[in-house]
Design a protein around this motif. Sequence first.
Motif, PDB file in Angstrom:
ATOM      1  N   HIS A 283      26.539  55.775  30.967  1.00 24.34           N
ATOM      2  CA  HIS A 283      27.046  54.420  30.779  1.00 24.34           C
ATOM      3  C   HIS A 283      26.275  53.735  29.658  1.00 24.34           C
ATOM      4  O   HIS A 283      25.052  53.832  29.573  1.00 24.34           O
ATOM      5  CB  HIS A 283      26.908  53.619  32.071  1.00 24.34           C
TER       6      HIS A 283
ATOM      7  N   SER B 134      37.675  54.479  27.893  1.00 22.73           N
ATOM      8  CA  SER B 134      36.273  54.440  28.286  1.00 22.73           C
ATOM      9  C   SER B 134      35.853  52.979  28.339  1.00 22.73           C
ATOM     10  O   SER B 134      36.401  52.124  27.636  1.00 22.73           O
ATOM     11  CB  SER B 134      35.410  55.207  27.284  1.00 22.73           C
ATOM     12  N   GLU B 135      34.856  52.689  29.163  1.00 22.82           N
ATOM     13  CA  GLU B 135      34.527  51.297  29.443  1.00 22.82           C
ATOM     14  C   GLU B 135      33.951  50.545  28.246  1.00 22.82           C
ATOM     15  O   GLU B 135      33.942  49.311  28.227  1.00 22.82           O
ATOM     16  CB  GLU B 135      33.537  51.228  30.609  1.00 22.82           C
ATOM     17  N   ASP B 136      33.483  51.271  27.219  1.00 20.66           N
ATOM     18  CA  ASP B 136      32.890  50.596  26.067  1.00 20.66           C
ATOM     19  C   ASP B 136      33.890  50.363  24.941  1.00 20.66           C
ATOM     20  O   ASP B 136      33.508  49.897  23.866  1.00 20.66           O
ATOM     21  CB  ASP B 136      31.699  51.397  25.536  1.00 20.66           C
ATOM     22  N   LYS B 137      35.157  50.668  25.166  1.00 20.60           N
ATOM     23  CA  LYS B 137      36.155  50.546  24.105  1.00 20.60           C
ATOM     24  C   LYS B 137      36.823  49.177  24.128  1.00 20.60           C
ATOM     25  O   LYS B 137      36.859  48.488  25.150  1.00 20.60           O
ATOM     26  CB  LYS B 137      37.217  51.646  24.234  1.00 20.60           C
TER      27      LYS B 137
ATOM     28  N   ARG C 190      42.970  56.383  34.861  1.00 19.99           N
ATOM     29  CA  ARG C 190      41.628  56.743  34.406  1.00 19.99           C
ATOM     30  C   ARG C 190      41.469  58.255  34.431  1.00 19.99           C
ATOM     31  O   ARG C 190      42.126  58.960  35.205  1.00 19.99           O
ATOM     32  CB  ARG C 190      40.559  56.083  35.271  1.00 19.99           C
TER      33      ARG C 190
ATOM     34  N   ARG D 285      32.471  57.406  32.506  1.00 20.19           N
ATOM     35  CA  ARG D 285      32.542  56.143  31.762  1.00 20.19           C
ATOM     36  C   ARG D 285      33.947  55.577  31.701  1.00 20.19           C
ATOM     37  O   ARG D 285      34.219  54.642  30.954  1.00 20.19           O
ATOM     38  CB  ARG D 285      32.000  56.342  30.338  1.00 20.19           C
TER      39      ARG D 285
ATOM     40  N   ALA E 167      37.132  53.391  32.320  1.00 21.75           N
ATOM     41  CA  ALA E 167      37.316  51.999  32.728  1.00 21.75           C
ATOM     42  C   ALA E 167      38.194  51.904  33.972  1.00 21.75           C
ATOM     43  O   ALA E 167      39.022  52.788  34.243  1.00 21.75           O
ATOM     44  CB  ALA E 167      37.941  51.203  31.580  1.00 21.75           C
ATOM     45  N   ASP E 168      38.019  50.829  34.719  1.00 25.58           N
ATOM     46  CA  ASP E 168      38.779  50.580  35.944  1.00 25.58           C
ATOM     47  C   ASP E 168      40.244  50.323  35.600  1.00 25.58           C
ATOM     48  O   ASP E 168      40.554  49.412  34.828  1.00 25.58           O
ATOM     49  CB  ASP E 168      38.182  49.362  36.648  1.00 25.58           C
TER      50      ASP E 168
ATOM     51  N   GLU F  30      41.473  46.711  35.838  1.00 23.37           N
ATOM     52  CA  GLU F  30      41.102  45.834  34.719  1.00 23.37           C
ATOM     53  C   GLU F  30      41.989  46.089  33.512  1.00 23.37           C
ATOM     54  O   GLU F  30      42.347  45.158  32.781  1.00 23.37           O
ATOM     55  CB  GLU F  30      39.631  46.055  34.371  1.00 23.37           C
ATOM     56  N   ILE F  31      42.346  47.344  33.312  1.00 24.15           N
ATOM     57  CA  ILE F  31      43.280  47.670  32.225  1.00 24.15           C
ATOM     58  C   ILE F  31      44.622  47.004  32.484  1.00 24.15           C
ATOM     59  O   ILE F  31      45.236  46.402  31.587  1.00 24.15           O
ATOM     60  CB  ILE F  31      43.444  49.194  32.098  1.00 24.15           C
TER      61      ILE F  31
ATOM     62  N   SER G 188      42.168  57.635  25.256  1.00 21.91           N
ATOM     63  CA  SER G 188      40.965  58.436  25.407  1.00 21.91           C
ATOM     64  C   SER G 188      41.341  59.904  25.296  1.00 21.91           C
ATOM     65  O   SER G 188      42.386  60.328  25.819  1.00 21.91           O
ATOM     66  CB  SER G 188      40.325  58.168  26.774  1.00 21.91           C
TER      67      SER G 188
END
Length: 456
Positions: free
Chosen positions: A24, A367-370, A390, A395, A397-398, A401-402, A440
């Motif tokens: 992460h 990915s959660e950092d994108k 997902r 890493r 993302a949820d 949330e998307i 991804s």
Amino acid sequence: MKRLGTIDEALDAIYSFVDYSMTHVQTTDAAVFSLAKIRELMTRLGNPQETFRSIHVAGTKGKGSVCALMSSELSSYGYKVGFYSSPHLIDFNERFQINGKMIGNGRLLELINRVLAVIDDGFRPSTFDLMTAIAFCWFAEERVDFAVVETGLGGRLDSTNVVNPILTVITSISMDHTAFLGDTIEAIAGEKAGILKAGVPAVVAPEHPDALKTILTRAKAIGAPVVNVRETYGFQRVADDVHGQDVLFWRRVDQAVFNRWLDSAADEFSPARFHLNLVGLYQVLNAATAAAGLIRLKADGYLPDAGLSFNGFAGAEWPGRFEVMRLDGERTVVLDGAHNPDSAEKLTVAVNRYFGVRRIGFVVGFSEDKNAAAMIETFGAVGAVFIATRSTHPRAADPAEIAAQVRVNGRPVSVCETLEGALAEMRRMTDVEVFIVTGSLFVAGGMRSLLLGREL
């Protein structure tokens, strides 16, 4: 370490080391990146990277495609060509290829044992260090004529940056991996330009002006001659469909005669023409960059005096990059690993070109950092409906949330916690004619595996 007897044990051992691709972003400090451990590992193994001619390729997007194109073309001339890439889509072995064939499990097991044999309790390289060592040991043992080496992350501090290349290539640069590479295009370009070497020719793809300025400044400072693809060559797509495209390629100094040729097809001039199975206008740029690299290799005496055919480009395959598959033998599914706003825009242009009049569904996972918000907004221009999902990557993302971001853009969305669930939802959406699976490489690769009938 004890000798490992099965490939599963060997892969578990490789992944037991620090794997920054699985970490992460909040728990990994960019300061941990250094070439010290990979250099020590290479020394312990006898520096296999010094026994073959390497072509080192960095960039945000397109580096894998350029590597695949150059590898295919060099192989078509009868050379033995190694290709080291990352990440893999389905099989770990995909990372290690010679003339388009993946390494076998038996040989991979031998190499893993060889590399792990030089590790002790006081020396713990990263997982990617070990993978890189495996590739270089294999290429050395096989006595490849060339090794085309793709960087993993960045360039300056990437594990692959222990090679002594005969050519470096920098492909398209855009904003990505900002936690590690910097939050400006200049900073990212500076990291990519870290692969440049004094006296070694560098081929630079068409770039953002700020990125190009950074690269050229670095090249001048260390004395690396540069081939600026946009200034040196012209290229134009002349035919295309969802399965491939034909490209014209010529030198800029021949622009006037090329223009006359376009008007009259005069016999005194004929531009190079090659076919690509890779789809999208961005692949034309990648092919031009690969062609420029091959021309430089020929000029430097590494290739025969006979003219370059570029026929090998037609044999280049790069799964998960606008790869067209079928859902139950009927509806179209496009797999594409676009994972930043720039690549999302390029993917959307291609989707609109080939499927613009059809009802399109997007299956997205990031990915959660994108920058998912920007990509979803772009995809929403052509997507009628979305599935948020997902991959199995830690890493990822949820999906909830998307989905919330999709709703901000006014598009209906289903939430599926797994790719298996997303595939079931795709089957349920019978009104969707084309699905685009993206966001991804891990999502694209996972869906590819499912469509091929394999378990994740």
